[in-house]
Design a protein around this motif. Structure first.
Motif, PDB file in Angstrom:
ATOM      1  N   GLU A 289      19.960  20.851 -23.442  1.00 36.89           N
ATOM      2  CA  GLU A 289      20.627  22.101 -23.434  1.00 36.89           C
ATOM      3  C   GLU A 289      19.998  23.246 -24.002  1.00 36.89           C
ATOM      4  O   GLU A 289      20.573  24.674 -23.555  1.00 36.89           O
ATOM      5  N   THR A 290      19.108  23.262 -24.850  1.00 36.67           N
ATOM      6  CA  THR A 290      18.649  24.444 -25.567  1.00 36.67           C
ATOM      7  C   THR A 290      17.027  24.255 -25.390  1.00 36.67           C
ATOM      8  O   THR A 290      16.515  23.634 -26.432  1.00 36.67           O
ATOM      9  N   GLN A 291      16.437  24.583 -24.182  1.00 40.38           N
ATOM     10  CA  GLN A 291      15.148  24.346 -24.164  1.00 40.38           C
ATOM     11  C   GLN A 291      14.198  25.268 -24.601  1.00 40.38           C
ATOM     12  O   GLN A 291      13.172  25.211 -24.939  1.00 40.38           O
TER      13      GLN A 291
ATOM     14  N   ALA B  34      12.540  19.323 -33.154  1.00 40.82           N
ATOM     15  CA  ALA B  34      12.542  19.987 -31.780  1.00 40.82           C
ATOM     16  C   ALA B  34      13.063  18.794 -30.615  1.00 40.82           C
ATOM     17  O   ALA B  34      13.893  18.931 -29.852  1.00 40.82           O
ATOM     18  N   THR B  35      12.155  17.744 -30.903  1.00 42.89           N
ATOM     19  CA  THR B  35      12.457  16.618 -29.903  1.00 42.89           C
ATOM     20  C   THR B  35      13.693  16.006 -29.990  1.00 42.89           C
ATOM     21  O   THR B  35      14.560  15.824 -28.973  1.00 42.89           O
ATOM     22  N   VAL B  36      14.159  16.084 -31.459  1.00 38.14           N
ATOM     23  CA  VAL B  36      15.505  15.414 -31.558  1.00 38.14           C
ATOM     24  C   VAL B  36      16.553  16.184 -31.227  1.00 38.14           C
ATOM     25  O   VAL B  36      17.668  16.064 -30.554  1.00 38.14           O
ATOM     26  N   GLN B  37      16.373  17.740 -31.645  1.00 37.50           N
ATOM     27  CA  GLN B  37      17.467  18.695 -31.348  1.00 37.50           C
ATOM     28  C   GLN B  37      17.489  18.852 -30.009  1.00 37.50           C
ATOM     29  O   GLN B  37      18.700  19.057 -29.541  1.00 37.50           O
ATOM     30  N   PHE B  38      16.540  18.908 -29.063  1.00 36.64           N
ATOM     31  CA  PHE B  38      16.575  19.355 -27.736  1.00 36.64           C
ATOM     32  C   PHE B  38      16.368  18.272 -26.486  1.00 36.64           C
ATOM     33  O   PHE B  38      16.835  18.580 -25.437  1.00 36.64           O
TER      34      PHE B  38
END
Lengths: 151, 354
Positions: A146-148, B102-106
């Motif tokens: 959802e947030t790339q 970043a990988t976990v969050q997105f």
């Protein structure tokens, strides 16, 4: 593409597992054979080199095998890099970067969408939802992060 | 220098170096977090961590890339070079923190494995030609960051001297030249990633300025090195080449001269001039830019020692530099361009400064 990435990641996983097995054997027998300087080296040193052993195990396997054939393969204390060739490689690398990077970054900036605050970019920007915003509460679509763009 | 490998050969200088590094990294990280919170109170802790680690890592990479050429221009930067590998390893860990979070969050909430999602998400979500024209905001920037991370991992994993010795100096150096590829990949990663949504002109300006400074320093250093390589040879007599005036070699200091395409280091100790190869056996450092400490030639990069008269490292170390025959005639240094066999003792040539 997805299948290719799946297969590649599987191959990397297999490579890493083999590397871990090799690392165990390497620490048990190979290390002291390969490089006499490692005899008597502590556990800390072994931990420090282990990620490299896992990553470069085929190289080390060949070296261990060749050491068995021809004796120690570690470079002697008189070996050194060829500084002339390295200087040339440095120069070439920076000339290439000096041309390619401004080009790539220029393309990224020149064609980037209009300021999102102007409201004209809904078509051109990918879905973005800052964590905590109303959009972020929506369940993520399958295979659609959802947030790339917030990295 | 060490006869047996250790995880880290700690000494006072390395401890001070690393302590300074930790303090500065923490300061940059915390400053970034503070400024970000001042600008927006809605920002989450995860986002702060992702952005803070990325900014700190990128800044550290610029410092790492600047040290080499700066040390070529001004020896006062040499102490920074001494433990540069710790900067590199720290930079890798910061980049790792950024990529993991970043990988976990997105990418962890979809039905696909996060790693597969990182490398393929653009396929469905982005189409660079979605609206007819080129749309960089749809360009897959994650694979560039992932490729840079792999290079940085290989460099960090092989940063120990064990690898230098066992991969071979040439291969090891070539592998570590990968830092330039990683730098390029990271700038593309930032340009097609963060800069597509961050609208302030300050970001591209700072990024561009960083690139201009780093590229400028490297190209200027390369030019300086090329000038030295092109230096014209002096007169030649009986296989000896006139390379410089004896007064240009200061007591206890080195000077690099060219002799038939190779660099030779001249040193003066107790009114005698000695000549050795300019290439340190450790990482190929410029021995001739070092000085004599406790009677030994000391490489400016990592402090490896060699005796001026025979090029041998003091026992128990085994490294040896080639020596060259020298004559000082009428205030001029004449150098035999062919190196002696390893370990050959040369008495040096007495300098009469009267």
């Amino acid at each position: 593409m997805v299948e290719f990435v799946h297969a590649s990641l599987l191959a990397i996983q297999a490579y890493g597992t083999l590397g871990l097995v090799f690392a165990l054997a390497f620490h048990w027998r190979g290390l002291s054979r390969l490089d006499q300087g490692s005899r008597g080296a502590g556990l800390g040193f072994r931990w420090v080199i282990t990620p490299g052993v896992v990553a470069l195990w085929p190289w080390l396997a060949v070296r261990c095998w060749r050491t068995k054939q021809v004796g120690s393969f570690a470079e002697g204390p008189h070996a050194s890099a060829a500084p002339g060739r390295l200087r040339a490689a440095h120069g070439l690398a920076w000339k290439a970067l000096a041309v390619l990077l401004p080009l790539a970054v220029g393309v990224a900036l020149w064609w980037r969408p209009i300021d999102p605050s102007s409201g004209d970019v809904t078509e051109s920007l990918p879905r973005t939802a800052a964590p905590g915003s109303p959009d972020a509460s929506l369940p993520p679509q399958p295979h659609q992060p959802e947030t790339q763009r917030s990295h | 220098m060490s006869t047996t490998y250790r995880a880290i050969d700690w000494n006072r200088q390395k401890r001070r170096y690393d302590l300074t590094l930790v303090v500065l990294v923490a300061l940059v990280f915390l400053s970034f977090m503070g400024v970000s919170l001042l600008r927006s109170t809605h920002i989450t802790a995860e986002t702060l961590l992702i952005r803070g680690s990325a900014v700190t890592a990128l800044l550290l990479l610029h410092v790492i890339l600047a040290i080499g050429p700066l040390a070529r221009f001004d020896p006062r930067f040499l102490p920074l070079l001494y433990n540069r590998r710790h900067l590199g390893v720290t930079m890798f860990f910061l980049a790792l923190v950024h990529s993991v979070f970043a990988t976990v969050q997105f990418h962890a909430l979809g039905d696909e494995s996060p790693l597969v999602s990182v490398l393929t998400a653009y396929r469905q979500d982005y189409n660079v030609f979605a609206s007819g024209g080129f749309q960089p905001a749809h360009f897959p920037f994650e694979p560039f960051g992932a490729a840079a991370l792999v290079i940085l991992f290989l460099m960090a994993a092989t940063s120990h001297d064990f690898w230098l010795r066992n991969l071979g100096a040439g291969f090891w150096k070539a592998l570590h030249l990968g830092v330039y590829a990683a730098y390029g990949l990271l700038l593309v990663h930032v340009a097609f990633g963060a800069l597509q949504s961050e609208r302030s002109p300050a970001y591209p300006l700072v990024l561009g300025l960083g690139f201009v400074v780093i590229a400028g320093l490297h190209l200027a250093a390369a030019r300086k090195e090329a000038r030295l390589d092109r230096a014209e040879l002096g007169a030649e007599q009986d296989g000896f080449i006139s390379v410089c005036r004896a007064s240009e070699v200061r007591e206890g200091r080195g000077r690099v001269v060219m002799a038939r395409g190779q660099r030779v280091a001249l040193f003066r100790q107790q009114a005698r001039i000695f000549a050795t190869s300019n290439v340190c056996r450790h990482q190929g450092g410029p021995v001739g830019e070092g000085q004599i400490v406790d009677g030994c030639i000391t490489c400016p990069w990592h402090g490896w020692n060699y005796q001026p008269e025979d090029g041998c490292s003091p026992p128990p170390f085994q490294e040896v530099l080639e020596t060259y025959n020298i004559r000082v005639i009428a205030g001029h240094v004449w150098l035999k361009a062919t190196a002696n066999p390893l370990g050959t003792r040369c008495a040096g040539s007495l300098v009469d400064d009267r």
